[in-house]
Enzyme design. Structure first.
Site, PDB file in Angstrom:
ATOM      1  N   GLY A  81      60.453  52.600  85.341  1.00  0.00           N
ATOM      2  CA  GLY A  81      59.679  53.781  85.736  1.00  0.00           C
ATOM      3  C   GLY A  81      60.184  54.566  86.930  1.00  0.00           C
ATOM      4  N   ASP A  86      57.449  53.779  90.700  1.00  0.00           N
ATOM      5  CA  ASP A  86      56.925  55.065  90.248  1.00  0.00           C
ATOM      6  C   ASP A  86      55.487  55.284  90.709  1.00  0.00           C
ATOM      7  OD1 ASP A  86      55.978  53.038  88.603  1.00  0.00           O
ATOM      8  OD2 ASP A  86      56.639  53.959  86.727  1.00  0.00           O
ATOM      9  N   ASP A 127      49.235  51.221  91.277  1.00  0.00           N
ATOM     10  CA  ASP A 127      47.995  51.210  90.491  1.00  0.00           C
ATOM     11  C   ASP A 127      47.143  50.032  90.966  1.00  0.00           C
ATOM     12  OD1 ASP A 127      46.098  51.540  88.491  1.00  0.00           O
ATOM     13  OD2 ASP A 127      47.359  50.816  86.875  1.00  0.00           O
ATOM     14  N   PHE A 179      45.708  57.833  83.299  1.00  0.00           N
ATOM     15  CA  PHE A 179      47.046  57.437  82.853  1.00  0.00           C
ATOM     16  C   PHE A 179      47.967  58.650  82.779  1.00  0.00           C
ATOM     17  CE2 PHE A 179      50.307  56.327  79.756  1.00  0.00           C
ATOM     18  CZ  PHE A 179      50.725  55.113  80.261  1.00  0.00           C
ATOM     19  N   VAL A 180      49.079  58.576  83.470  1.00  0.00           N
ATOM     20  CA  VAL A 180      49.997  59.715  83.530  1.00  0.00           C
ATOM     21  C   VAL A 180      51.372  59.350  82.964  1.00  0.00           C
ATOM     22  CG1 VAL A 180      48.839  60.786  85.501  1.00  0.00           C
ATOM     23  CG2 VAL A 180      50.684  59.152  85.923  1.00  0.00           C
ATOM     24  N   ASP A 197      56.303  56.308  81.397  1.00  0.00           N
ATOM     25  CA  ASP A 197      56.296  56.365  79.930  1.00  0.00           C
ATOM     26  C   ASP A 197      54.939  56.077  79.310  1.00  0.00           C
ATOM     27  OD1 ASP A 197      56.283  53.511  80.597  1.00  0.00           O
ATOM     28  OD2 ASP A 197      56.646  53.196  78.457  1.00  0.00           O
ATOM     29  N   ARG A 212      59.511  59.696  79.503  1.00  0.00           N
ATOM     30  CA  ARG A 212      60.092  59.508  80.841  1.00  0.00           C
ATOM     31  C   ARG A 212      60.918  60.711  81.268  1.00  0.00           C
ATOM     32  NH1 ARG A 212      59.416  54.040  82.057  1.00  0.00           N
ATOM     33  NH2 ARG A 212      59.630  52.561  80.345  1.00  0.00           N
TER      34      ARG A 212
HETATM   35  P1  5GP Z   1      50.395  47.958  89.349  1.00  0.00           P
HETATM   36  O1  5GP Z   1      51.184  46.690  89.321  1.00  0.00           O
HETATM   37  O2  5GP Z   1      50.256  48.596  90.707  1.00  0.00           O
HETATM   38  O3  5GP Z   1      49.093  47.840  88.618  1.00  0.00           O
HETATM   39  O4  5GP Z   1      51.121  48.980  88.439  1.00  0.00           O
HETATM   40  C1  5GP Z   1      52.339  49.450  88.700  1.00  0.00           C
HETATM   41  C2  5GP Z   1      53.076  49.647  87.397  1.00  0.00           C
HETATM   42  O5  5GP Z   1      52.215  49.925  86.286  1.00  0.00           O
HETATM   43  C3  5GP Z   1      53.938  50.855  87.564  1.00  0.00           C
HETATM   44  O6  5GP Z   1      55.219  50.456  87.973  1.00  0.00           O
HETATM   45  C4  5GP Z   1      53.953  51.451  86.190  1.00  0.00           C
HETATM   46  O7  5GP Z   1      55.011  50.892  85.462  1.00  0.00           O
HETATM   47  C5  5GP Z   1      52.669  51.024  85.548  1.00  0.00           C
HETATM   48  N1  5GP Z   1      51.647  52.093  85.606  1.00  0.00           N
HETATM   49  C6  5GP Z   1      50.539  52.107  86.376  1.00  0.00           C
HETATM   50  N2  5GP Z   1      49.823  53.234  86.179  1.00  0.00           N
HETATM   51  C7  5GP Z   1      50.514  53.948  85.268  1.00  0.00           C
HETATM   52  C8  5GP Z   1      50.282  55.230  84.649  1.00  0.00           C
HETATM   53  O8  5GP Z   1      49.314  55.961  84.888  1.00  0.00           O
HETATM   54  N3  5GP Z   1      51.216  55.630  83.738  1.00  0.00           N
HETATM   55  C9  5GP Z   1      52.313  54.879  83.414  1.00  0.00           C
HETATM   56  N4  5GP Z   1      53.143  55.394  82.510  1.00  0.00           N
HETATM   57  N5  5GP Z   1      52.546  53.677  83.967  1.00  0.00           N
HETATM   58  C10 5GP Z   1      51.660  53.222  84.891  1.00  0.00           C
HETATM   59 MG    MG Z   2      56.668  49.953  86.624  1.00  0.00          MG
END
Ligand code: 5GP
Ligand code: MG
Length: 181
Positions: free
Chosen positions: A50, A106, A109, A158-159, A165, A171
């Site tokens: 990402g 990227d 979350d 979700f973006v 992606d 992407r």
């Molecule tokens: P976390 O571990 O903080 O929950 O999430 C981080 C990873 O989840 C990011 O590196 C990304 O790959 C994926 N992710 C989280 N939110 C989104 C979103 O809104 N869109 C996409 N495409 N990937 C996300």
């Molecule tokens: Mg990621």
């Protein structure tokens, strides 16, 4: 929608952050990182897949010696919800001993990815982990982490685009947007 049709720009319902706005923000972030980072070469660790677009555009704006490594980690496994499990997909990690590392992802979350990567790099003996993300979602984190450098705060949706992606596609969109449902 059949799989081959996924990935078109007109699947996007709304552009959240356009290219020009991203570029301007990256100028400021690069300047801030260069100003605040301890002197010497930075070791940037790019979380794949990402963060590759964000990292390419950000790191080219930082006017000092850089070492760049990539780490393949996965938590979404292709869908729109975090699986809760962060998988390290590489067989070996870069040598980070004694280095000040800048981890780039990227989007922040749940925080599980940055937490897992930070813990792992500290275990490998790096001097300090600094973190930068293009996007941070406004939502409670599952882990107590924040990023040192944040491009944009966004709502909890979700973006895709600019490296992010949905099922492997989108992407390459030059902006960050929200898909039609
Ligand atoms: P976390 O571990 O903080 O929950 O999430 C981080 C990873 O989840 C990011 O590196 C990304 O790959 C994926 N992710 C989280 N939110 C989104 C979103 O809104 N869109 C996409 N495409 N990937 C996300
Ligand atoms: Mg990621």
């Amino acid at each position: 929608m059949i799989a081959d049709e996924l990935g078109r720009a007109d699947d996007v319902e709304r552009v959240l952050i356009d290219e020009k706005v991203i570029e301007k923000r990256l100028d400021a972030m690069a300047e801030e990182i260069d100003r605040e980072f301890p002197s010497g070469p930075i070791l940037a660790i790019v979380l794949l897949k990402g963060a590759f677009v964000f990292a390419a555009d950000l790191l080219r704006r930082i006017p000092r010696p850089l070492d760049i490594e990539c780490l393949n980690v996965s938590s979404y496994h292709g869908g729109t919800e975090s699986s809760g499990v962060v998988k390290f997909l590489d067989h070996s990690l870069p040598d980070v001993k004694g280095r000040h590392v800048l981890v780039l992802d990227d989007i922040l979350d749940t925080g599980r990815t940055l937490k897992a990567v930070t813990d792992r790099l500290l275990l490998e003996g790096c001097a300090a982990v600094h973190t930068g993300v293009l996007l941070a979602k406004d939502r409670p984190r599952a882990e107590d982490v924040q990023a040192d450098y944040v491009g944009f705060e966004i709502g909890d949706e979700f973006v895709v685009g600019y490296g992010l992606d949905y099922r492997g596609r989108y992407r390459n969109l030059p902006f960050v947007g929200v898909l039609k449902s």
